[in-house]
Design an enzyme around this catalytic site. Structure first.
Site, short mmCIF file in Angstrom:
data_model
loop_
_atom_site.label_atom_id
_atom_site.label_comp_id
_atom_site.label_asym_id
_atom_site.label_seq_id
_atom_site.Cartn_x
_atom_site.Cartn_y
_atom_site.Cartn_z
N ASN A 98 -1.84 19.74 -44.37
CA ASN A 98 -2.76 19.64 -43.24
C ASN A 98 -2.08 19.95 -41.91
O ASN A 98 -0.95 19.50 -41.67
CB ASN A 98 -3.36 18.24 -43.18
CG ASN A 98 -4.16 17.90 -44.41
OD1 ASN A 98 -4.83 18.76 -44.99
ND2 ASN A 98 -4.13 16.65 -44.82
N LYS A 101 -2.87 19.26 -50.78
CA LYS A 101 -3.18 19.50 -49.38
C LYS A 101 -1.94 19.63 -48.50
O LYS A 101 -0.94 18.95 -48.69
CB LYS A 101 -4.06 18.36 -48.82
CG LYS A 101 -5.45 18.27 -49.39
CD LYS A 101 -6.30 19.50 -49.04
CE LYS A 101 -6.57 19.62 -47.57
NZ LYS A 101 -7.34 18.50 -47.02
N ASN A 135 0.82 -1.21 0.00
CA ASN A 135 0.00 0.00 0.00
C ASN A 135 0.85 1.26 0.00
O ASN A 135 0.63 2.19 -0.79
CB ASN A 135 -0.93 0.01 1.22
CG ASN A 135 -2.00 -1.08 1.13
OD1 ASN A 135 -2.05 -1.83 0.18
ND2 ASN A 135 -2.84 -1.15 2.15
N SER A 169 -2.15 14.81 -48.06
CA SER A 169 -3.30 13.93 -48.30
C SER A 169 -2.87 12.77 -49.20
O SER A 169 -2.04 12.93 -50.10
CB SER A 169 -4.43 14.71 -48.97
OG SER A 169 -5.40 13.84 -49.50
N LYS A 194 -2.59 4.66 -12.02
CA LYS A 194 -1.39 4.52 -12.86
C LYS A 194 -1.71 4.62 -14.34
O LYS A 194 -1.01 5.31 -15.10
CB LYS A 194 -0.67 3.21 -12.52
CG LYS A 194 0.06 3.29 -11.18
CD LYS A 194 0.58 1.96 -10.72
CE LYS A 194 -0.47 1.17 -9.97
NZ LYS A 194 -0.89 1.80 -8.71
N THR A 252 -14.49 38.41 -31.50
CA THR A 252 -15.37 37.86 -30.48
C THR A 252 -16.47 37.12 -31.22
O THR A 252 -16.89 37.56 -32.29
CB THR A 252 -15.98 38.94 -29.57
OG1 THR A 252 -16.80 39.81 -30.36
CG2 THR A 252 -14.90 39.76 -28.88
N HIS A 253 -16.90 35.99 -30.68
CA HIS A 253 -17.90 35.15 -31.34
C HIS A 253 -17.42 34.71 -32.74
O HIS A 253 -18.25 34.39 -33.60
CB HIS A 253 -19.25 35.88 -31.48
CG HIS A 253 -19.74 36.48 -30.21
ND1 HIS A 253 -20.37 35.74 -29.23
CD2 HIS A 253 -19.68 37.76 -29.74
CE1 HIS A 253 -20.69 36.54 -28.22
NE2 HIS A 253 -20.27 37.77 -28.50
N GLU A 272 -4.52 19.37 -34.93
CA GLU A 272 -5.73 18.54 -34.83
C GLU A 272 -5.54 17.39 -33.85
O GLU A 272 -6.45 17.07 -33.06
CB GLU A 272 -6.09 18.01 -36.22
CG GLU A 272 -6.50 19.12 -37.18
CD GLU A 272 -6.63 18.64 -38.62
OE1 GLU A 272 -7.10 19.43 -39.44
OE2 GLU A 272 -6.26 17.48 -38.91
N TYR A 285 -6.86 2.06 1.88
CA TYR A 285 -6.54 1.60 0.53
C TYR A 285 -7.63 0.68 -0.02
O TYR A 285 -8.17 -0.15 0.70
CB TYR A 285 -5.19 0.88 0.51
CG TYR A 285 -4.79 0.46 -0.90
CD1 TYR A 285 -4.25 1.39 -1.78
CD2 TYR A 285 -5.01 -0.83 -1.35
CE1 TYR A 285 -3.92 1.03 -3.08
CE2 TYR A 285 -4.68 -1.20 -2.64
CZ TYR A 285 -4.14 -0.27 -3.51
OH TYR A 285 -3.83 -0.61 -4.79
#
Length: 471
Positions: free
Chosen positions: A288, A286, A113, A280, A328, A158-159, A293, A320
């Site tokens: 990317n 492309k 423990n 791509s 973990k 903004t927005h 992402e 415990y």
């Protein structure tokens, strides 16, 4: 698995069922904790020598053998077997196999423990500063790009709608500031994780290891536990580490989203270095922003790890319980994700090429300078509520006429409202708009430069904490 390679079993009449052991065993998954388990074993050997259970010669033999085991584990020549229930079993099995009964003495006065609690806490403490160094590299890249573009005008949103012009350096430093707070959270976490659980044994403390403060010092902690039950039953330090990791990746995911927008053809603000982009398999043109992402996705994963840990802790009785073994998996995942994402993102930011001319061309669109008109009127004594209405009427007139604010002549201004005189024209430039925001923390280029200077001074101190040193 025979009885001599288990840390328990004397009161059982049957060996464990293989199905139970498949659920219970995790030595291979937790093999990365072998160095911490061995460090704890060496500290405990010193405790047993102080208690008179080990002679100096026996303690030296144990320590030397543990060092040899650590070296072989690090070299990859010694690994847990399928029969090892956990990392503690693995280390003890090898120790006893090599030095016999002397090795078997090491278990006195301790429990899995307090070993389990110590192993993960020590591991996370050893990871905090290296992870901080990776974060510092990213923060350096942000500050360097901000310095170059302290006066490069870009749209502010903004927005996700064009709002007011700012400088690109100021916008980047907004991300730098929030990530710097994450760096501070990592430092705060280290302070709160400074108590060693070693010596708490199963839950009541040890009748043999009576100087845990010395073990704590040997392992680099600030001190020993205050309460033995808390020492083995608490995992709030793991949950907090997971929160820091999830918050950091969540904050980084906002920068990742903006990088994705900036590199699109529709924005065209930034070109990524070829080394930090992908292509791509079907569309040859492309390029990317995969690093951005992937980082957004990993942020969601770390949020899941945090929620899983909080769920495991909720309503859990002291002290415990095996539910705590979930700590973990979640902690390892957080360390691995940060170790992959932070260096990649640092390289992306450092190597990207912003395009100030493109940003500037977009900065005045959408009547982004309208606030300058309202502020001009307010400075002339017009109540801001009226100034707001007058400016709105001017914008409406420009929309109806298909004109920009900057192109309206004095006659047209006065036609909208007599208080709109020719003096307002001096305010209707991008450079005048950003320069006007010259208060502390504003987007005026001189203020941005000052902000970066303060940031770099703080960053030098943070780098010193990580062990990487200042600039």
């Amino acid at each position: 698995m025979n009885q001599t390679t288990r840390l328990w079993g004397g009161r059982f009449r049957k060996p464990p069922d293989p199905r139970m052991m498949r659920l219970s065993s995790a030595a291979s998954a937790h093999a990365r904790l072998a160095p911490q388990d061995i460090a704890g074993g060496k500290a405990h050997a010193a405790e047993l020598q102080r208690a008179g259970l080990l002679s100096q010669s026996e303690a030296e033999t144990i320590v030397a053998t543990l060092d040899a085991i650590a070296n072989e584990v690090a070299a990859g020549t010694l690994l847990p077997s399928a029969d090892d229930e956990d990392i503690h079993t693995f280390v003890e099995r090898v120790l006893i196999a090599r030095i016999g009964a002397t090795g078997a003495k090491l278990r006195a006065g301790r429990s899995r423990n307090d070993q389990a609690a110590n192993n993960l806490k020590l591991y996370l403490r050893q990871q905090a500063r290296p992870l901080g160094a990776m974060l510092a590299e990213l923060l350096e890249a942000i500050a360097a790009q901000s310095e170059v573009h302290a006066a490069s005008v870009c749209p502010g949103f903004t927005h996700l709608q064009s709002a007011q012009p700012v400088t690109f350096g100021h916008w980047l430093m907004a991300h730098g500031q929030v990530l710097a707070r994450d760096a501070g959270r990592l430092q705060d976490w280290e302070k709160r994780s400074g108590q060693s659980p070693l010596g708490a044994a199963a839950l009541a403390g040890s009748a043999i290891a009576l100087t845990p403060e010395l073990s704590a010092k040997a392992l680099g902690y600030d001190g020993p536990f205050e309460n033995s039950v808390d020492a083995v039953g608490a995992r709030d330090h793991v949950a907090e580490f997971l929160f820091v990791a999830a918050m950091l990746l969540t904050d980084l995911s906002r920068l990742a989203e903006e990088v994705t927008l900036w590199t699109s053809r529709q924005f065209g603000w930034v070109t990524l270095d070829d080394a930090f982009a992908t292509g791509s398999s079907i569309m040859p043109q492309k390029k990317n922003p995969d690093i951005a992402e992937i980082s957004r996705g990993r942020a969601a994963r770390l949020t899941g790890d945090l929620v899983a840990m909080l769920g495991a802790l909720k309503g859990l009785p002291l002290a415990y319980n095996r539910d705590l073994a979930e700590d973990k998996r979640a902690a390892f995942d957080a360390v691995d994700v940060l170790s992959e994402v932070l260096p990649a993102f640092a390289g992306l930011i450092a190597s990207m090429e912003p395009h100030p001319a493109v940003m500037r061309a977009q900065a005045g669109t959408g009547f982004a300078l309208a606030t300058e008109v309202a502020d001009y009127l307010a400075r002339k004594g017009v109540p801001f509520a009226e100034a707001h209405e007058i400016t709105g009427a001017l914008v409406r007139y420009c929309e109806e006429m298909g004109r920009d604010l900057e192109t309206i002549d004095p006659i047209e201004l006065r036609a909208v409202d007599p208080r709109l005189d020719e003096g307002v024209k001096a305010c209707l430039t991008l450079d005048a708009a950003v320069a006007a925001r010259s208060g502390f923390g504003g987007t005026a280029p001189a203020r941005v430069v000052e902000q970066i200077e303060r940031f770099n001074a703080w960053l030098d101190g943070f780098k010193a904490w990580t062990g990487e040193g200042g600039r």
